[in-house]
Design a protein around this motif. Structure first.
Motif, PDB file in Angstrom:
ATOM      1  N   GLY A 149     -11.514  -3.906   5.832  1.00 13.39           N
ATOM      2  CA  GLY A 149     -10.074  -4.009   5.942  1.00 13.39           C
ATOM      3  C   GLY A 149      -9.589  -2.561   6.090  1.00 13.39           C
ATOM      4  N   THR A 154      -8.308  -7.658   2.090  1.00 15.29           N
ATOM      5  CA  THR A 154      -8.941  -8.254   3.242  1.00 15.29           C
ATOM      6  C   THR A 154      -8.893  -9.602   3.544  1.00 15.29           C
ATOM      7  N   ASP A 155      -9.797 -10.305   4.472  1.00 18.77           N
ATOM      8  CA  ASP A 155     -10.093 -11.507   4.737  1.00 18.77           C
ATOM      9  C   ASP A 155     -11.249 -11.925   4.147  1.00 18.77           C
ATOM     10  N   ARG A 158     -14.507 -11.727   6.117  1.00 21.70           N
ATOM     11  CA  ARG A 158     -14.932 -10.407   6.344  1.00 21.70           C
ATOM     12  C   ARG A 158     -15.432  -9.834   5.033  1.00 21.70           C
ATOM     13  N   VAL A 180      -7.845 -10.577  -1.494  1.00 23.74           N
ATOM     14  CA  VAL A 180      -8.109 -11.396  -0.136  1.00 23.74           C
ATOM     15  C   VAL A 180      -6.827 -12.295   0.131  1.00 23.74           C
ATOM     16  N   THR A 181      -6.939 -12.488   1.649  1.00 22.72           N
ATOM     17  CA  THR A 181      -5.695 -13.329   1.990  1.00 22.72           C
ATOM     18  C   THR A 181      -6.217 -14.792   2.079  1.00 22.72           C
ATOM     19  N   SER A 182      -7.758 -14.958   2.132  1.00 16.65           N
ATOM     20  CA  SER A 182      -8.067 -16.148   2.051  1.00 16.65           C
ATOM     21  C   SER A 182      -9.403 -16.299   1.392  1.00 16.65           C
TER      22      SER A 182
END
Length: 203
Positions: A149, A154-155, A158, A180-182
């Motif tokens: 990121g 980050t995702d 990733r 994390v966003t997910s």
């Protein structure tokens, strides 16, 4: 102080290759992949000068391609002699000379926004005990820069890819301080894969 054969994959925002102060602390402890870049006429492990350690000193003088006045891994990453567009070690990552960037999908884990989080994380663990600047908790260990990121967020996908890259690169420790966003299943599966191989995940 740790050992040269201990590899720590640092999952974060990338590395400030262009910062000479940071490179004074980190450049010699950055992991170099001998399957992608090693001096001519060197043994397979890249240790051209025979000091028992494969690092930038084995390459002798390097052209300062990023203009920071310090010999650092990005000088190899930007050198077309090594960054040749060929997956020389056949691991699926073309020219992964010193880590990988999963944000842009390329071989240069440069902190493009100069956020500094990844550089700070690398210093925490592996800043060299060289009489100046910071000293890491494990100054004789190596770090593998893995950019996931451009900050400390980050995702999850990733993150998972970064963990698996670290494992495939031989990391003994996965180091990360991330939000994390997910949170896909792959994230937990990657952590489980690390523990199954006896690799510690420091979060």
């Amino acid at each position: 102080k740790g050992r040269d054969d201990v590899l720590i994959a640092v999952l974060a925002s990338g590395i400030r290759w262009g910062d000479p102060g940071s490179m004074a602390d980190l450049a010699k402890n950055a992991y170099l992949n001998p399957g992608e870049a090693r001096p001519k006429a060197s043994p397979p492990n890249g240790d051209a000068n025979g000091d028992g350690r494969f690092d930038l000193d084995d390459f002798g003088p390097l052209f300062d391609r990023n203009g920071n006045g310090v010999k650092d891994p990005q000088d190899l990453i930007l050198d077309p002699a090594y960054n040749n567009g060929i997956d020389d070690d056949g691991n699926g990552y073309v020219d992964d000379i010193s880590g990988w960037d999963f944000l842009y999908g390329d071989n240069d884990p440069l902190d493009t926004v100069d956020y500094g989080h990844g550089t700070g994380e690398a210093k925490d663990s592996t800043a060299d005990d060289n009489g100046s600047g910071d000293v890491g908790a494990c100054p004789d260990c190596r770090f593998i820069p893995v950019r996931v990121g451009d900050s400390f967020v980050t995702d999850g996908g990733r993150f998972a890819a970064g963990v698996l890259f670290g494992l495939d690169s031989g990391a003994d420790i996965i180091q990360e301080a991330l939000g994390v966003t997910s949170n896909p299943r792959q994230a937990q599966q990657a952590i489980d894969a690390a523990y199954a191989r006896g690799v510690l995940v420091v979060a």
